[in-house]
Write a protein that holds these residues in place. Structure first.
Motif, short mmCIF file in Angstrom:
data_model
loop_
_atom_site.label_atom_id
_atom_site.label_comp_id
_atom_site.label_asym_id
_atom_site.label_seq_id
_atom_site.Cartn_x
_atom_site.Cartn_y
_atom_site.Cartn_z
N ALA A 14 -53.04 44.87 -50.96
CA ALA A 14 -52.23 45.29 -52.11
C ALA A 14 -51.44 44.13 -52.73
N SER A 15 -51.53 42.94 -52.14
CA SER A 15 -50.68 41.83 -52.60
C SER A 15 -51.34 41.05 -53.72
N SER A 16 -50.64 40.98 -54.85
CA SER A 16 -51.22 40.24 -55.98
C SER A 16 -51.19 38.73 -55.71
N TYR A 17 -50.28 38.29 -54.81
CA TYR A 17 -50.27 36.87 -54.44
C TYR A 17 -51.60 36.52 -53.75
N CYS A 18 -52.09 37.46 -52.94
CA CYS A 18 -53.36 37.22 -52.22
C CYS A 18 -54.53 37.34 -53.18
N THR A 19 -54.42 38.28 -54.14
CA THR A 19 -55.49 38.42 -55.14
C THR A 19 -55.69 37.11 -55.89
N ARG A 20 -54.58 36.40 -56.18
CA ARG A 20 -54.68 35.11 -56.88
C ARG A 20 -55.63 34.17 -56.14
N VAL A 21 -55.40 34.09 -54.83
CA VAL A 21 -56.18 33.12 -54.03
C VAL A 21 -57.64 33.55 -53.97
N GLY A 38 -51.69 43.23 -41.26
CA GLY A 38 -50.80 44.39 -41.38
C GLY A 38 -49.39 43.83 -41.44
N LEU A 39 -48.66 44.09 -42.54
CA LEU A 39 -47.38 43.41 -42.69
C LEU A 39 -46.28 43.97 -41.79
N THR A 40 -46.50 45.18 -41.24
CA THR A 40 -45.50 45.68 -40.29
C THR A 40 -45.85 45.23 -38.88
N ASN A 41 -47.01 44.63 -38.74
CA ASN A 41 -47.44 44.20 -37.42
C ASN A 41 -48.25 42.91 -37.59
N LYS A 42 -47.52 41.82 -37.92
CA LYS A 42 -48.21 40.58 -38.27
C LYS A 42 -48.88 39.95 -37.06
N SER A 43 -50.03 39.35 -37.28
CA SER A 43 -50.75 38.76 -36.15
C SER A 43 -50.06 37.47 -35.70
N HIS A 53 -42.21 31.27 -43.84
CA HIS A 53 -42.01 32.49 -44.63
C HIS A 53 -42.56 33.74 -43.94
N LYS A 54 -43.50 33.55 -43.02
CA LYS A 54 -44.14 34.67 -42.32
C LYS A 54 -44.79 35.63 -43.30
N LYS A 55 -45.36 35.08 -44.36
CA LYS A 55 -45.95 35.92 -45.41
C LYS A 55 -47.39 35.56 -45.66
N VAL A 56 -48.08 36.50 -46.29
CA VAL A 56 -49.41 36.19 -46.81
C VAL A 56 -49.27 35.95 -48.31
N PRO A 57 -50.15 35.21 -48.93
CA PRO A 57 -51.38 34.62 -48.40
C PRO A 57 -51.15 33.31 -47.66
N VAL A 58 -52.07 33.08 -46.70
CA VAL A 58 -52.19 31.75 -46.10
C VAL A 58 -53.66 31.39 -46.16
N ALA A 67 -49.59 27.55 -47.30
CA ALA A 67 -48.94 28.82 -47.67
C ALA A 67 -48.43 28.74 -49.09
N GLU A 68 -48.05 29.90 -49.64
CA GLU A 68 -47.50 30.07 -51.00
C GLU A 68 -48.63 30.03 -52.02
N SER A 69 -48.79 31.17 -52.70
CA SER A 69 -49.98 31.31 -53.57
C SER A 69 -50.12 30.20 -54.61
N LEU A 70 -49.02 29.79 -55.25
CA LEU A 70 -49.17 28.77 -56.31
C LEU A 70 -49.55 27.42 -55.72
N VAL A 71 -49.02 27.15 -54.53
CA VAL A 71 -49.37 25.89 -53.84
C VAL A 71 -50.85 25.94 -53.45
N TYR A 104 -42.84 33.28 -64.43
CA TYR A 104 -43.38 34.61 -64.07
C TYR A 104 -42.91 35.02 -62.67
N ASP A 105 -43.05 34.11 -61.71
CA ASP A 105 -42.71 34.45 -60.31
C ASP A 105 -41.21 34.55 -60.07
N HIS A 106 -40.43 33.68 -60.72
CA HIS A 106 -39.02 33.60 -60.35
C HIS A 106 -38.07 34.28 -61.33
N1 LIG Z 1 -43.99 33.36 -52.95
C1 LIG Z 1 -45.02 33.88 -52.10
C2 LIG Z 1 -44.84 35.39 -51.98
C3 LIG Z 1 -45.77 35.99 -50.94
C4 LIG Z 1 -45.32 37.38 -50.54
O1 LIG Z 1 -44.24 37.87 -50.93
N2 LIG Z 1 -46.14 38.04 -49.70
C5 LIG Z 1 -45.79 39.37 -49.20
C6 LIG Z 1 -46.92 40.33 -49.50
S1 LIG Z 1 -46.94 40.70 -51.21
C7 LIG Z 1 -45.61 39.31 -47.69
O2 LIG Z 1 -46.37 38.69 -46.98
N3 LIG Z 1 -44.58 39.98 -47.17
C8 LIG Z 1 -44.32 40.07 -45.78
C9 LIG Z 1 -42.86 40.03 -45.46
O3 LIG Z 1 -42.04 39.85 -46.38
O4 LIG Z 1 -42.54 40.18 -44.28
C10 LIG Z 1 -46.40 33.49 -52.63
O5 LIG Z 1 -46.49 33.16 -53.83
O6 LIG Z 1 -47.35 33.44 -51.84
#
Ligand SMILES: N[C@@H](CCC(=O)N[C@@H](CS)C(=O)NCC(=O)O)C(=O)O
Length: 346
Positions: A14-21, A38-43, A53-58, A67-71, A104-106
């Motif tokens: 569902a993440s548009s940041y991941c769709t970008r990649v 699974g964002l409630t149960n990250k690997s 950041h502990k976020k996707v996309p990577v 990490a970080e979609s724009l990067v 757009y992002d900020h």
């Molecule tokens: N600035 C980041 C944002 C990425 C982001 O917010 N990812 C969300 C999914 S849409 C995420 O992994 N959230 C998990 C969390 O916040 O614990 C990017 O551009 O990649």
């Protein structure tokens, strides 16, 4: 061409940041493996690859995480330097494209968050504020990239089509799950662009299904607790302020460790004796750290907790070019107090 297993995208559907990649990789014809998180149960792997950041996309390329979609988009464009290019060739055009991606992002995206939280008249006001920013965005793009909104005239997606389209093509799901925030009559250029993008086959096969996304948004926004990060939480008082300072300190730790790990060779600066990119980015702000603490009235224990990070900041503060360029300490303390309506500590 690299093997599929050498390029792994950790994402969530569902993440548009991941769709970008995903869009960028597919557009360039780069084969990759996809791992749904699974964002409630990250690997463990995700936490290891993106400990900051502990976020996707990577994106993991031959074992190296980005990490970080724009990067990631820039990395893909630079590493697979073949046609089609995502960013324009000309440095000034590139700078403008990055500028609007950042806006757009900020600016624009975060201005939709209050619409989720608020109700009634307050929500209407939040929608107006969003619409104002969308007007600025539309006007800016029209001026800087004439023809961008006529996507059907172009053959392939470019950087801004991907950055904005991956998210904005889902605007009807947001309208349905939360509230109508994009009025097609007010935002004709933007809506016609996004509508044409949605019809592009690559976009169609990569975007998440509308109904599934509406359900996901409802669950995310209205059925689970929301944590609103506030960079100004340090302005709180008493126990709340102590907690905010602890969180702030934790971020310093993550930052300090990240810098140590990624740039162990810097000494004392990124370019040896002269300033590099990160010295300038971080130093221009961090060297004013004492002014911030004096204005807010908090004690600066962070220095003791993060000696390595602060020895770098101290070296930066003592650097002659920094000294002549930073604002005067007392003037800055007064300015911070005025800006945040803080009274001097007596
Ligand atoms: N600035 C980041 C944002 C990425 C982001 O917010 N990812 C969300 C999914 S849409 C995420 O992994 N959230 C998990 C969390 O916040 O614990 C990017 O551009 O990649």
């Amino acid at each position: 061409m690299e093997k599929q297993s050498e390029i792994v995208l950790f994402g969530t559907w569902a993440s548009s940041y991941c769709t970008r990649v995903a869009l960028a990789l597919k557009l360039k014809g780069i084969p990759y493996e996809y791992v749904e998180e699974g964002l409630t149960n990250k690997s463990e792997l995700l936490l290891q690859y993106n400990p900051v950041h502990k976020k996707v996309p990577v994106l993991v390329h031959k074992g190296k995480p980005i990490a970080e979609s724009l990067v990631i988009l820039e990395y893909i464009d630079e590493h697979w330097d073949t046609s089609p290019k995502l960013l324009p060739e000309d440095p000034y055009e590139r700078a403008k494209a990055r500028f609007w991606a950042n806006f757009y992002d900020h600016k624009l995206l975060p201005s939709s968050f209050p619409v989720i939280k608020l109700k009634g008249k307050e929500q209407e006001k939040a929608i107006e504020d969003f619409s104002e920013l969308l007007k600025v965005f539309e006007g800016g793009l029209e001026k800087d990239f004439p023809g961008l909104f006529q996507f059907s005239d172009r053959e392939t997606l470019g950087y801004l089509d991907i950055v904005v389209g991956a998210n904005a093509c889902n605007y009807k799901a947001f309208d349905e799950a939360v509230a109508v925030i994009v009025n097609p009559e007010k935002h004709h250029g933007f809506v016609s662009w996004v509508t044409a993008l949605k019809d592009c086959p690559l976009m169609k096969e990569t975007l998440p299904p509308h109904d599934k996304l509406v359900s996901k948004m409802r669950e995310k926004y209205f059925q689970s607790p929301q944590v609103m990060p506030s960079t100004l939480s340090i302005m709180l008082k008493g126990k709340e302020q102590e907690k905010a300072i602890e969180e702030y300190s934790e971020l310093f730790r993550v930052f300090g460790e990240g810098i140590e790990k990624d740039f162990p060779q810097r000494s004392p600066f990124f370019n040896g004796d002269t300033l590099g990119f990160l010295d300038i980015v971080v130093g221009s702000n961090a060297c004013n750290y004492n002014a911030f603490h004096e204005a807010v009235g908090t004690s600066a224990d962070l220095e003791k907790q993060h000696p390595a990070l602060f020895s770098w900041v101290t070296a930066l503060t003592d650097y002659p070019l920094m000294k002549v360029t930073l604002p005067p300490h007392h003037k800055l303390v007064a300015r911070i107090r005025t800006k945040f309506s803080l009274s001097p500590k007596v």
